[in-house]
Design a protein around this motif. Structure first.
Motif, PDB file in Angstrom:
ATOM      1  N   ARG A  93       0.831  -1.210   0.000  1.00  0.00           N
ATOM      2  CA  ARG A  93       0.000   0.000   0.000  1.00  0.00           C
ATOM      3  C   ARG A  93       0.866   1.261   0.000  1.00  0.00           C
ATOM      4  O   ARG A  93       0.567   2.238  -0.690  1.00  0.00           O
ATOM      5  N   ILE A  94       1.945   1.231   0.768  1.00  0.00           N
ATOM      6  CA  ILE A  94       2.854   2.382   0.787  1.00  0.00           C
ATOM      7  C   ILE A  94       3.495   2.572  -0.581  1.00  0.00           C
ATOM      8  O   ILE A  94       3.598   3.692  -1.085  1.00  0.00           O
TER       9      ILE A  94
ATOM     10  N   GLY B 148       1.260  12.929  -7.635  1.00  0.00           N
ATOM     11  CA  GLY B 148       1.070  14.107  -6.803  1.00  0.00           C
ATOM     12  C   GLY B 148       1.266  13.874  -5.314  1.00  0.00           C
ATOM     13  O   GLY B 148       1.340  14.814  -4.545  1.00  0.00           O
ATOM     14  N   LEU B 149       1.345  12.619  -4.903  1.00  0.00           N
ATOM     15  CA  LEU B 149       1.383  12.313  -3.473  1.00  0.00           C
ATOM     16  C   LEU B 149       2.750  11.876  -2.959  1.00  0.00           C
ATOM     17  O   LEU B 149       2.873  11.574  -1.785  1.00  0.00           O
TER      18      LEU B 149
ATOM     19  N   ALA C  68       5.916  10.464   1.621  1.00  0.00           N
ATOM     20  CA  ALA C  68       7.246  10.317   2.209  1.00  0.00           C
ATOM     21  C   ALA C  68       7.349  11.109   3.517  1.00  0.00           C
ATOM     22  O   ALA C  68       7.898  10.620   4.504  1.00  0.00           O
ATOM     23  N   PHE C  69       6.793  12.314   3.548  1.00  0.00           N
ATOM     24  CA  PHE C  69       6.814  13.135   4.756  1.00  0.00           C
ATOM     25  C   PHE C  69       6.015  12.484   5.881  1.00  0.00           C
ATOM     26  O   PHE C  69       6.475  12.409   7.026  1.00  0.00           O
ATOM     27  N   LEU C  70       4.819  12.010   5.564  1.00  0.00           N
ATOM     28  CA  LEU C  70       3.991  11.376   6.587  1.00  0.00           C
ATOM     29  C   LEU C  70       4.603  10.070   7.089  1.00  0.00           C
ATOM     30  O   LEU C  70       4.459   9.719   8.256  1.00  0.00           O
TER      31      LEU C  70
END
Length: 146
Positions: free
Chosen positions: A113-114, A122-123, A128-130
């Protein structure tokens, strides 16, 4: 591909062996820690940088740096060591262990899922930040996955 994986494993094993020899040569763990304090921040920065690719508990080393050095210097040691260590782990994961990491990702549903979320144009930055903020995947492992 098999040669790159073998080379990476040999490189990590030699690094671990070198670290063990260094500790043994200096007279044990306690003497090694005394030497790090005496030698200064550059040596400890290298120790922190090597902890990331070897998947050692870097937060413990970073806490020890905070207890050993004055606060501004400890922050600098942790920042520089962590940055170099993360870059080394990222490059190892991207070029030497790419197939091994891919096979691990395909065997874990959460990592699948990751990986799908990271594949969306766009994500990528947000995911990566989350992930860096989330305790779901340890920070040192993320260097190999991302």
């Amino acid at each position: 591909m098999q040669q790159r994986c073998t080379f990476g494993i040999v490189l990590v094993a030699l690094s671990a062996f070198g670290a063990m020899l260094l500790v043994k040569q200096t007279g044990g763990t306690e003497h090694f820690l005394d030497m790090v304090v005496d030698e200064g921040m550059a040596a400890y920065t290298v120790v922190i940088a090597l902890a990331f690719p070897l998947l050692l508990p870097a937060p413990l080393l970073e806490i020890f740096a905070g207890a050993t050095f004055p606060l501004p210097w400890a922050a600098l040691v942790n920042y520089v060591g962590s940055t170099f260590g993360c870059c080394i782990a990222f490059l190892l994961g991207r070029f030497l262990f790419h197939q091994t990491v891919r096979s691990k990702i395909t065997s874990d549903p959460q990592l699948i899922r990751i990986d799908k979320a990271l594949a969306q144009p766009g994500l990528q930055l947000q995911v990566a930040f989350l992930l860096r903020l989330s305790p779901m995947v340890p920070d040192t492992w993320l260097n190999y996955v991302l």
